[in-house]
Design a protein around this motif. Structure first.
Motif, short mmCIF file in Angstrom:
data_model
loop_
_atom_site.label_atom_id
_atom_site.label_comp_id
_atom_site.label_asym_id
_atom_site.label_seq_id
_atom_site.Cartn_x
_atom_site.Cartn_y
_atom_site.Cartn_z
N THR A 60 74.91 -15.41 121.78
CA THR A 60 75.24 -13.90 121.68
C THR A 60 74.31 -13.20 120.72
O THR A 60 73.91 -13.90 119.93
CB THR A 60 76.69 -13.85 120.95
N SER A 104 75.60 -2.80 119.94
CA SER A 104 75.40 -3.50 121.26
C SER A 104 75.68 -4.95 121.05
O SER A 104 75.23 -5.55 119.90
CB SER A 104 73.65 -3.46 121.95
N ARG A 105 76.28 -5.66 122.07
CA ARG A 105 76.45 -7.06 121.83
C ARG A 105 76.53 -7.59 123.28
O ARG A 105 77.30 -7.16 124.18
CB ARG A 105 77.99 -7.19 121.27
N ALA A 106 75.88 -8.67 123.35
CA ALA A 106 75.76 -9.41 124.66
C ALA A 106 75.86 -10.90 124.60
O ALA A 106 75.27 -11.51 123.82
CB ALA A 106 74.22 -9.22 125.31
N VAL A 127 78.00 -13.20 131.86
CA VAL A 127 77.55 -12.25 131.00
C VAL A 127 78.74 -11.24 130.63
O VAL A 127 79.47 -10.90 131.33
CB VAL A 127 76.65 -11.49 131.69
N TYR A 128 78.65 -11.07 129.41
CA TYR A 128 79.74 -10.05 128.87
C TYR A 128 78.89 -9.05 127.74
O TYR A 128 78.40 -9.44 126.85
CB TYR A 128 81.04 -10.60 127.77
N TRP A 129 78.57 -7.95 128.04
CA TRP A 129 77.65 -6.80 127.57
C TRP A 129 78.46 -5.72 127.30
O TRP A 129 78.92 -4.85 128.19
CB TRP A 129 76.51 -6.53 128.25
N ASN A 185 78.13 -1.77 124.76
CA ASN A 185 77.32 -0.93 124.05
C ASN A 185 78.11 0.36 123.75
O ASN A 185 78.92 0.94 124.41
CB ASN A 185 76.15 -0.53 125.02
N ASP A 236 79.83 -0.99 129.42
CA ASP A 236 80.25 -2.30 129.48
C ASP A 236 79.91 -2.94 130.75
O ASP A 236 80.02 -2.35 131.78
CB ASP A 236 81.63 -2.82 129.17
#
Length: 312
Positions: A223, A238-240, A255-257, A259, A276
């Motif tokens: 992550t 932001s998180r990916a 993938v889970y992204w 913003n 997202d």
């Protein structure tokens, strides 16, 4: 005798007045006294808590509008993003909870949900250097209310609370070169998918075997997080998340992204833009594209009320 008595009364009155004047001065001094912190007192708060709540509303109406469109539309969207951080020496426990809920109502389509999310992340770690820590991360994701896939004449249930729900436990290392950026890496991660609704489980929705309510995967997880306050009015988060299942198609990475850009427009108001993206190799979409996984994209722009709070 009367002279001595009169003199005694004057002396007593003078002493009483002097005592009263001394008391008043002492009260005045105490009232203006400034307490200074003991330099030997190094105790600080071990918990830092806070968050932000946003509520956006948009309404539109048409009457004899030549270009066409819905006669009435109303959209409501809310976001609650909270945190609780614990720090004691090299040990720290970081917790974040994001809740999203939104509805839209139009004349032609009625009321429909357009946003719904529960996202809880907790991580307990120990700093092994200024830029590295070792710890365990856990994540839970689901939604609160029923979701549907709509056609012109019907609707099909696609989700509800704990259908699906995703849980993840991941021990690993975190690289954090500065306060705004970090990367967490784990080669040994257990992820579970839960579909409690019988009708969705019977279809084998969200990757569970047909008729089963649970699915367990083992793989690698990473992550990447970024948070920056560019000014007092502009911030970006932001998180990916990336996950590879060792036991099934490890080359197909989930993938889970998410913003969120926030711009304050004065006291109590803000403009927010959320983007997202989700790609899950085990999820087949409902409707005409149910034959293969697809990228799921959500984009929301809103202006509305904003309230921030913290214990700092």
């Amino acid at each position: 005798m009367k002279r001595f008595l009169f003199a005694g009364l004057l002396l007593a009155a003078g002493l009483a007045g002097q005592a009263q004047d001394t008391t008043v001065k002492k009260l005045q001094t105490d009232a203006t006294y400034t307490f200074k912190k003991d330099p030997n007192d190094t105790l600080s708060k071990t918990w830092k808590t806070g968050g932000v709540f946003n509520f956006n509303i948009a309404q539109g109406s048409l009457s004899n509008w030549a270009a066409g469109g819905d006669k009435f539309s109303l959209a409501l969207n809310s976001l609650l993003s909270t945190y609780a951080f614990y720090e004691d020496g090299r040990r720290h426990w970081d917790n974040t909870l994001d809740l999203n809920l939104g509805y839209i109502n139009t004349t032609s389509q009625g009321t429909r949900k357009n946003d719904d999310r529960i996202d809880l992340v907790t991580k307990y770690a120990y700093d092994i250097s200024k830029k590295w820590d070792v710890g365990v991360l856990a994540n839970f994701r689901s939604q609160m209310l029923n979701g549907y896939d709509y056609t012109d004449s019907s609707r099909t249930l696609t989700s509800k609370f704990f259908s699906p729900a995703y849980g993840l436990i991941s021990p690993g290392l975190t690289y954090k070169p500065d306060k705004s950026f970090s990367i967490f890496l784990s080669p040994v991660t257990v992820r579970g998918t839960i579909v409690m609704d019988d009708s969705l489980a019977a279809k084998g929705a969200y990757g569970v075997d047909s008729g089963s309510h649970y699915k367990t995967e083992f793989g690698a997880f990473a992550t990447v997080r970024f948070f920056k306050e560019f000014s007092k009015t502009i911030s970006f988060k932001s998180r990916a998340d990336f996950y590879s299942n060792y036991l099934h198609n490890p080359q197909n990475i989930d993938v889970y992204w998410t913003n969120l850009l926030a711009i304050k427009l004065g006291k109590g108001f803000a403009l927010t833009y959320a983007l997202d993206l989700i790609y899950d190799d085990d999820v087949r979409l409902f409707g005409p594209h149910s034959d293969a996984p697809r990228a799921q994209i959500r984009s929301m722009l809103g202006i509305g009320l904003s309230y921030s709070f913290s214990n700092r």
